[in-house]
Design an enzyme around this catalytic site. Structure first.
Site, PDB file in Angstrom:
ATOM      1  N   ALA A  83       0.841  -1.201   0.000  1.00 34.33           N
ATOM      2  CA  ALA A  83       0.000   0.000   0.000  1.00 34.33           C
ATOM      3  C   ALA A  83       0.873   1.246   0.000  1.00 34.33           C
ATOM      4  CB  ALA A  83      -0.918   0.011   1.221  1.00 34.33           C
ATOM      5  N   GLU A 101      -2.149 -12.656  -3.894  1.00 34.28           N
ATOM      6  CA  GLU A 101      -3.533 -12.551  -4.358  1.00 34.28           C
ATOM      7  C   GLU A 101      -3.879 -11.070  -4.480  1.00 34.28           C
ATOM      8  OE1 GLU A 101      -4.250 -14.323  -0.923  1.00 34.28           O
ATOM      9  OE2 GLU A 101      -3.988 -16.349  -1.699  1.00 34.28           O
ATOM     10  N   ASN A 154      -8.527  -4.752  -9.314  1.00 32.45           N
ATOM     11  CA  ASN A 154      -7.503  -3.797  -8.856  1.00 32.45           C
ATOM     12  C   ASN A 154      -6.454  -3.575  -9.949  1.00 32.45           C
ATOM     13  OD1 ASN A 154      -5.659  -2.231  -7.486  1.00 32.45           O
ATOM     14  ND2 ASN A 154      -5.747  -3.454  -5.606  1.00 32.45           N
ATOM     15  N   TYR A 171       2.291  -5.224 -10.409  1.00 34.80           N
ATOM     16  CA  TYR A 171       2.881  -6.568 -10.315  1.00 34.80           C
ATOM     17  C   TYR A 171       3.337  -7.074 -11.684  1.00 34.80           C
ATOM     18  CZ  TYR A 171       0.470  -6.504  -5.796  1.00 34.80           C
ATOM     19  OH  TYR A 171       0.023  -6.165  -4.546  1.00 34.80           O
TER      20      TYR A 171
END
Ligand SMILES: CC(C)(COP(=O)(O)OP(=O)(O)OC[C@H]1O[C@@H](n2cnc3c(N)ncnc32)[C@H](O)[C@@H]1OP(=O)(O)O)[C@@H](O)C(=O)NCCC(=O)NCCS
Length: 147
Positions: free
Chosen positions: A72, A105, A110, A117
């Site tokens: 985050a 996960e 998102n 990623y």
């Protein structure tokens, strides 16, 4: 931006808890965060600038497997390379630990996290139906192989 990526410490816990509350619908408590602090099984990194915590990433590793728990960045510091710097350092640590792969996960909707990623070579490897609540949503499983 002149931030540093360092190991999380006890002093970061209040800021980590506050960031969780701002970023996730089911935030981790301080106790849960404490259980992810750096030790022989956990890598937990924070990005910090002048004492302000901008973001964090956590990983659990068992044998040669790495599992990213959460990433985050504080809303006002997004799109400045904070998460990229955190993940780059995390994957360096993973290589140093001789992990075969790192997996995670992510909510299927998102797009920001999936793009982040993918940029590090994580590939979709599966889907868990209705894995998340608040709101209910599938999880996409993404893995990067390091060996
Ligand atoms: C996902 C998140 C961690 C990205 O953090 P960030 O510090 O803003 O990311 P960075 O600035 O390092 O971005 C690196 C790359 O990720 C991708 N990316 C990041 N945010 C994006 C967005 N909103 N849309 C599309 N791609 C995005 C881009 O490829 C970006 O590179 P670029 O800026 O050169 O185009 C952040 O949006 C966040 O905290 N979201 C809420 C929490 C969350 O969903 N965490 C993931 C849980 S699995």
């Amino acid at each position: 931006m002149a931030f540093s990526v360092i190991d999380a410490q006890e002093r970061h816990l209040p800021a980590l808890e506050a960031l969780e509350q701002r970023c996730f619908s089911i935030p981790w408590t301080e106790e849960q965060l404490r259980s992810w602090m750096p030790d022989e099984r956990h890598v937990f990194l924070v990005a910090e600038e002048n004492g302000e915590m901008l973001g964090y990433v956590g990983m659990l590793h068992v044998l040669d497997e790495g599992y990213i728990s959460n990433v985050a960045t504080a809303p006002e510091h997004r799109r400045m390379g904070v998460a990229r710097a955190l993940l780059a350092e995390l994957l360096e640590r993973a290589k140093h630990l001789e992990l075969a792969f790192v997996t995670l996960e992510v909510r299927a909707s998102n797009e920001a996290a999936i793009a982040l990623y993918s940029g590090f070579g994580f590939q979709p490897v599966g889907r868990r139906k209705n894995y998340y609540s608040a709101p209910t949503e599938d999880a996409l499983l993404m893995t990067v192989y390091l060996k």
